[in-house]
Every structure is written in structure tokens, then in C-alpha cells.
Enzyme design. Structure first.
Site, short mmCIF file in Angstrom:
data_model
loop_
_atom_site.label_atom_id
_atom_site.label_comp_id
_atom_site.label_asym_id
_atom_site.label_seq_id
_atom_site.Cartn_x
_atom_site.Cartn_y
_atom_site.Cartn_z
N GLY A 159 1.47 -1.59 -0.21
CA GLY A 159 2.79 -1.66 0.40
C GLY A 159 2.73 -2.13 1.86
O GLY A 159 3.55 -2.92 2.30
N ASN B 4 10.79 7.47 2.61
CA ASN B 4 9.66 8.25 2.10
C ASN B 4 9.66 9.70 2.57
O ASN B 4 9.05 10.55 1.95
CB ASN B 4 8.33 7.58 2.48
N GLN C 131 9.27 3.36 -2.34
CA GLN C 131 9.62 4.66 -2.91
C GLN C 131 10.60 4.54 -4.08
O GLN C 131 10.83 5.50 -4.80
CB GLN C 131 10.22 5.57 -1.83
N HIS D 14 0.23 2.80 -6.11
CA HIS D 14 -0.17 4.21 -6.07
C HIS D 14 0.99 5.17 -5.88
O HIS D 14 0.81 6.39 -5.93
CB HIS D 14 -1.27 4.45 -5.03
N THR E 150 -10.15 -13.23 -3.28
CA THR E 150 -10.33 -13.03 -4.73
C THR E 150 -9.44 -11.89 -5.19
O THR E 150 -9.43 -10.82 -4.58
CB THR E 150 -11.81 -12.73 -5.02
N CYS F 43 1.26 9.76 6.89
CA CYS F 43 0.62 8.83 7.81
C CYS F 43 0.54 9.37 9.22
O CYS F 43 -0.31 8.98 10.00
CB CYS F 43 1.38 7.52 7.82
C1 LIG Z 1 3.49 4.53 1.01
C2 LIG Z 1 4.47 3.66 1.66
C3 LIG Z 1 4.09 2.43 2.23
C4 LIG Z 1 2.65 2.00 2.33
O1 LIG Z 1 2.11 1.62 1.11
P1 LIG Z 1 0.51 1.52 0.99
O2 LIG Z 1 0.29 0.97 -0.37
O3 LIG Z 1 0.00 2.91 1.16
O4 LIG Z 1 0.05 0.60 2.06
C5 LIG Z 1 5.07 1.62 2.77
N1 LIG Z 1 6.35 1.99 2.75
C6 LIG Z 1 6.77 3.15 2.22
C7 LIG Z 1 8.21 3.49 2.21
C8 LIG Z 1 5.83 4.03 1.66
O5 LIG Z 1 6.26 5.19 1.15
#
Ligand SMILES: *Cc1c(COP(=O)(O)O)cnc(C)c1O
Length: 399
Positions: free
Chosen positions: A73, A155, A183, A205, A241, A329
Site C-alpha cells: 500500500g 485505518n 482498508q 496483507h 522482477t 506505524c
Molecule cells: C496499512 C495501510 C497502508 C500501508 O500499506 P502497506 O502494504 O503496509 O505498505 C496504507 N494506507 C492505509 C490506509 C493502511 O491501512
């Protein structure tokens, strides 16, 4: 014996579904080829990549060529924002970007980075429920605005923005619109056309896929400069890759999430409301953060007066309950969450916040266990809280 683990931090990450792991395994072993190689082993990876792209595109109402796979993300957000900003400025379209105060840091820090390169940024405020105002958005648009980036669902507090309406306003003004839908994808139906978006970020994830793989939807014709240069992968928009096992995992996880969406969203909503109502019944001086109805099915975010969220986390952890305060984070830092602060809450209220995000594998029995364990934890922390002592002393004088 250690207590049963109760995982309530699905906004931070989710366990990888065993069916997803199963689908990925061959691409680590017998099908390990590089999808750019022309021999059969490489072609098998290329086919897997094509199938995954087709499937992911179909599940969000996009075309195959509109999907760029990324490392997650954060990279999708960086690519969307920096890629569009630099391409638009190069085309002489302007240098102004609009975003909101409660975005994920992948968005906020990307626009802050662009400020160093001469871009002008407007950060829209949110109301006490976490919603931006459409009038504020209209007022902020300039002839030099090249991009609006507003997240689909937050989030930390779960607030869902009116994305289709925001997109319609951007279209009317001929401004590109990006949404961080990390989200929302996998949790609620997402159709890029119905949402009127030009770019949309997602990551595996957060919907029971593997970590380190995500995607950016980019509507055909949107100008974008690559942010990782090198080989010609991903239609020259993202070199490197391809993470074939991860991409297969992402596509499998999204297919399962969409298949189970009706069940999962009803189940999560039930658990969410059982938590919110159950805590309100059992514990006083608690406030819900975010919007009551425009809210992700899995999000509970509460502020407990007189105590610290971090202390609650430690005591919950001792009971095998995994939750979060603010966002993962920034945990470890003592700064109050920028999201809660943007809701006009006091630093105390932000510090006293607890986020519980449920998932499809949680059970009613687990929620009831939390409802049983949480009140004594709050009571214990309040009993040693100077703020609570002061409050009760004042209350005694007043009555
Ligand atoms: C988790 C999250 C991200 C970051 O995604 P990653 O795959 O961990 O880099 C970005 N934006 C929101 C709203 C998130 O919840």
C-alpha cells in the site's frame, strides 16, 4: 497455560489465509521462473501474473492493463501521488495537491516530500466524526490543482468518506482523484467506476494475503511517471522482477475476500457492535471515536478517560488480547495520533484511545472474553491514575 490468543488488530495486518499460502507455494519451488524469460518455466510465471492481473482487475471493476503490482500500500500511494504530480507538472498543468488531515503517513509524507520540490499542498480538515466537507473540497480546488488524494476508509477510526461524491466533484473540475482504499478493499464492495476514481491503492496483507505486495489501479490514460526505474516490467511503470508468489497470493486472497464479503461484513459488524455496546454498558467515561454509521464493519476505536491506551495494551497483552492504540506505524512514539488530533480531540483523549479491529475468524466467545477482561483492567489503571483521583475528589466536593 498461556491464555488463548485473541487477535483484534486486523487494521494493522491479517493472518495469511492457508488457502492463499497453498496457492503461492508452487511459485517458490517448481514454478520459480522469471516471468520475463521466454522459455516455458518463465512463461508459467507470466501466465500466473496475467491471470492474477485479470482477476484483481475484474474484482474491482477495472481492466487488466489498469493494474500495476507494487510492494504494498505504501508504494502504491507513493507511486500514485509522486507519479501523477511530476507527470502533471511536466505537462504544465500545475503544482497544487489536495489531501486530508487524517490520511495514512504513506500519503501525508508523500505530499510533504513534494512540498520540497515546489508543490503546493492543501490539507483539508475533518469534522469530529472524521469526514471531510465537500464544500471545503470545492473551495480548495484551483486552476492549478493536479491531484486530490482522499482515503476511502480510515485505518484508525474506520470513517468511510463519500468517495463517489468526491470523485464526481473532481471530474466536474477535471482534476485527477486518488484514493487510498487499503482498508476498504476486501472489506466492502469496491468498483472503481462507481467510485469515480482515477487511481486507487490496495494491499494484500490487509485482506488475509501476504505482506509486501499490493497494487495501484490507474485508469487508462492517467499520466504517471514511474518512481522505480529499471526494467520494463508493469508496462514500464514499476521496474523490478515481479513478486510472482506474492501477486498470486494477493489475487487469491482478494477472490476469497470478495466471495466471503457478505458473511464477513455481517459477522464483523455484529462483533463490532457487540464490543461498542458491551463496553459502553460496562465502563463509564468512554467515548467512541469516528462515525457511528459511516464506519468500517470491523473498526472499534474508543477513548477511555483518565488512562493511557498504551497501559491498556500492555495489560491486554498479558491476557493474550492483541489490540492497538492509534495506528501501528506510530506506536512506540509518544506523539498523540494525528488522526485523533484532527478530530478536535484533546491530547488526553487521543492518549486514552484503544483500537480493536475484528476479523472474519474472530468469534462471539472471544468478544465476550474481552468484555469480561477489559472492565477490571480499566478499573485497575484508573485506581492509580492521578487524573482520576483528582476527578473523583472534585466530584465528591460537588455533591
Ligand atoms: C496499512 C495501510 C497502508 C500501508 O500499506 P502497506 O502494504 O503496509 O505498505 C496504507 N494506507 C492505509 C490506509 C493502511 O491501512
Amino acid at each position: 497455560m498461556a491464555p488463548e490468543m485473541i487477535y483484534l488488530d486486523h487494521a494493522a495486518t491479517t493472518p495469511t489465509d492457508p488457502r492463499v499460502v497453498e496457492a503461492m507455494l508452487p511459485y517458490f519451488s517448481e514454478r520459480f521462473g522469471n516471468s520475463s524469460s521466454i522459455y516455458r518455466l518463465g512463461r508459467s510465471s507470466l501466465e500466473a501474473l496475467d491471470d492474477a492481473r485479470e482477476s484483481v482487475a475484474g474484482l474491482i471493476g477495472a481492466r487488466r492493463k489498469e493494474i500495476i503490482f507494487t510492494s504494498g500500500g505504501s508504494e502504491a500511494d507513493n507511486l500514485a501521488i509522486k507519479g501523477v504530480a511530476f507527470a502533471q507538472r511536466e505537462a504544465g498543468r500545475g503544482n497544487h495537491i489536495i489531501t486530508s488531515a487524517i490520511e495514512h503517513h504513506a500519503v501525508l509524507h508523500s505530499v510533504e516530500y513534494l512540498e520540497h520540490f515546489g508543490f503546493e499542498i492543501t490539507v483539508l480538515p475533518v469534522d469530529e466524526t472524521g469526514l471531510i466537507s465537500l464544500d471545503d473540497l470545492r473551495a480548495a480546488l484551483r486552476s492549478t490543482t493536479v491531484l486530490v488524494s482522499i482515503m476511502a476508509a480510515n485505518n484508525e477510526i474506520g470513517t468511510i468518506q463519500p468517495i463517489a461524491e468526491i470523485g464526481a466533484i473532481c471530474r466536474e473540475h477535471d482534476v485527477l482523484f486518488h484514493t487510498d482504499a487499503v482498508q476498504m478493499v476486501g472489506a466492502l464492495p469496491v468498483d472503481v467506476k462507481a467510485l469515480n476514481v482515477d487511481l486507487l491503492s490496495l494491499t494484500a496483507h490487509k485482506f488475509y494475503g501476504p505482506k509486501g505486495v499490493g497494487a495501484l489501479y490507474m485508469r487508462r490514460g492517467v499520466p504517471l511517471l514511474p518512481q522505480i526505474n529499471g526494467g520494463s516490467q508493469e508496462r514500464r511503470l514499476r521496474a523490478g522482477t515481479e513478486n510472482v508468489p506474492g501477486i498470486v497470493g494477493l489475487a487469491t486472497a482478494l477472490r476469497i475476500a470478495v466471495e466471503q464479503m457478505d458473511f464477513a461484513s455481517r459477522h464483523c459488524t455484529l462483533l463490532r457492535d457487540r464490543l461498542i455496546d458491551g463496553i459502553a454498558e460496562r465502563i463509564s467515561y468512554v467515548q467512541l471515536n469516528g462515525h457511528r454509521s459511516a464506519r468500517l464493519p470491523n473498526n472499534v476505536n474508543l477513548s477511555f478517560e483518565f488512562i493511557e491506551g498504551e497501559s491498556m495494551l500492555l495489560l491486554l497483552d498479558q491476557q493474550g488480547i492483541y489490540a492497538s492504540s492509534g495506528s501501528a506505524c506510530t506506536s512506540g512514539s509518544l506523539d498523540p495520533s494525528h488522526v485523533l488530533m484532527a478530530l478536535d480531540s484533546s491530547p488526553e483523549r487521543a492518549h486514552g484511545s484503544l483500537r480493536l479491529t475484528v476479523g472474519r475468524e474472530n468469534t462471539v466467545a472471544q468478544i465476550d472474553r474481552v468484555l469480561e477482561l477489559l472492565p477490571p483492567i480499566v478499573e485497575r489503571l484508573r485506581s492509580v491514575s492521578p487524573m482520576y483521583k483528582q476527578f473523583t475528589a472534585q466530584r465528591a466536593v460537588a455533591t
